[in-house]
Design an enzyme around this catalytic site. Structure first.
Site, mmCIF file in Angstrom:
data_model
loop_
_atom_site.group_PDB
_atom_site.id
_atom_site.type_symbol
_atom_site.label_atom_id
_atom_site.label_comp_id
_atom_site.label_asym_id
_atom_site.label_seq_id
_atom_site.Cartn_x
_atom_site.Cartn_y
_atom_site.Cartn_z
ATOM 1 N N GLY A 140 -3.080 3.751 -2.950
ATOM 2 C CA GLY A 140 -2.781 2.518 -3.603
ATOM 3 C C GLY A 140 -2.789 1.154 -3.026
ATOM 4 O O GLY A 140 -2.460 1.206 -1.880
ATOM 5 N N CYS A 195 0.819 -1.330 0.192
ATOM 6 C CA CYS A 195 0.097 -0.090 -0.089
ATOM 7 C C CYS A 195 0.675 1.184 -0.126
ATOM 8 O O CYS A 195 1.839 1.206 0.425
ATOM 9 C CB CYS A 195 -0.897 0.087 1.259
ATOM 10 S SG CYS A 195 -2.210 -1.296 1.159
ATOM 11 N N ASP A 196 0.507 2.390 -0.581
ATOM 12 C CA ASP A 196 1.196 3.708 -0.400
ATOM 13 C C ASP A 196 -0.223 4.811 -0.559
ATOM 14 O O ASP A 196 -1.191 4.626 -1.327
ATOM 15 C CB ASP A 196 2.055 4.017 -1.584
ATOM 16 C CG ASP A 196 2.844 5.143 -1.388
ATOM 17 O OD1 ASP A 196 3.772 5.003 -0.591
ATOM 18 O OD2 ASP A 196 2.674 6.022 -1.717
ATOM 19 N N SER A 197 0.162 5.960 0.059
ATOM 20 C CA SER A 197 -0.751 6.873 0.264
ATOM 21 C C SER A 197 -0.220 8.035 0.176
ATOM 22 O O SER A 197 0.710 8.341 0.625
ATOM 23 C CB SER A 197 -1.430 6.743 1.703
ATOM 24 O OG SER A 197 -2.277 5.757 2.000
#
Length: 197
Positions: free
Chosen positions: A107, A70-72
């Site tokens: 993501g 994940c990435d924010s």
């Protein structure tokens, strides 16, 4: 057939807590992927590429696992905010963010090794920030909390006091959309309840 080991390719304690709250115990493997390698100006595309790179880096250590990366990032007035590099930068960002509406992009990349499949999706949530004072901003940054978060705030922490409204998935803002994860698991042929502990 036994379900594959669920691996979280993230150092984020908030993401791990979200999974635990949803009944999913995960093996945590931090990717240590160098995010500076990816230079993309579209926030939705950026978080999906970063999430996938993190998952792929960790996937090399497994053979039969389900790996979630994940990435924010937060976008306010077309400016992309990841984690702030210093308290001074966090204060400046908050002075720009207050009273504004930002878009939080997370993501999600899910690598299903047993079936040799990969899904990449993006969760999007609108965040309306309160018109906080300089004193509140300085005090908040002094807690250290905003220095650990994309967008300089933790919804599940003290930063929740400065968010007036959300439109969309609230867990997406914490770093992992649980409804999106459920749908991704279904698309890969799993049921989320299969991973309940």
């Amino acid at each position: 057939m036994l379900n594959p080991t669920f691996v979280l390719a993230s150092a984020s304690p908030a993401r791990r807590r979200l999974l635990q709250t949803a009944g999913i115990e995960s093996v945590v493997k931090v990717s240590d992927f160098d995010e500076s390698q990816v230079q993309i100006n579209d926030p939705g595309e950026l978080v999906q590429v970063l999430a996938l790179r993190k998952a792929e880096t960790v996937a090399e250590q497994f053979t039969e696992a389900l790996i979630l990366g994940c990435d924010s990032v937060l976008a306010v007035n077309s400016e992309i905010y990841g984690k702030p590099e210093s308290p001074e930068q966090a204060i400046t960002r908050w002075q720009k963010m207050r009273g504004q509406t930002g878009i939080l992009y997370t993501g999600h990349a899910l690598i299903d090794q047993p079936h040799n499949k990969t899904l990449v999706k993006c969760g999007i949530t609108e965040v309306k920030f309160a018109n906080v004072s300089d004193r509140e901003i300085t005090a908040y940054v002094a807690t250290g909390e905003p220095l650990k978060c994309a967008g300089c705030f933790a919804l599940e922490g003290k930063g929740g006091l400065f968010v007036e409204k959300l439109v969309g998935c609230h867990t997406n803002v914490i770093g992992l959309s649980l409804p999106l994860l459920r749908n991704m698991l279904i698309e890969l042929g799993y049921t989320v309840t299969d991973f309940w502990q």
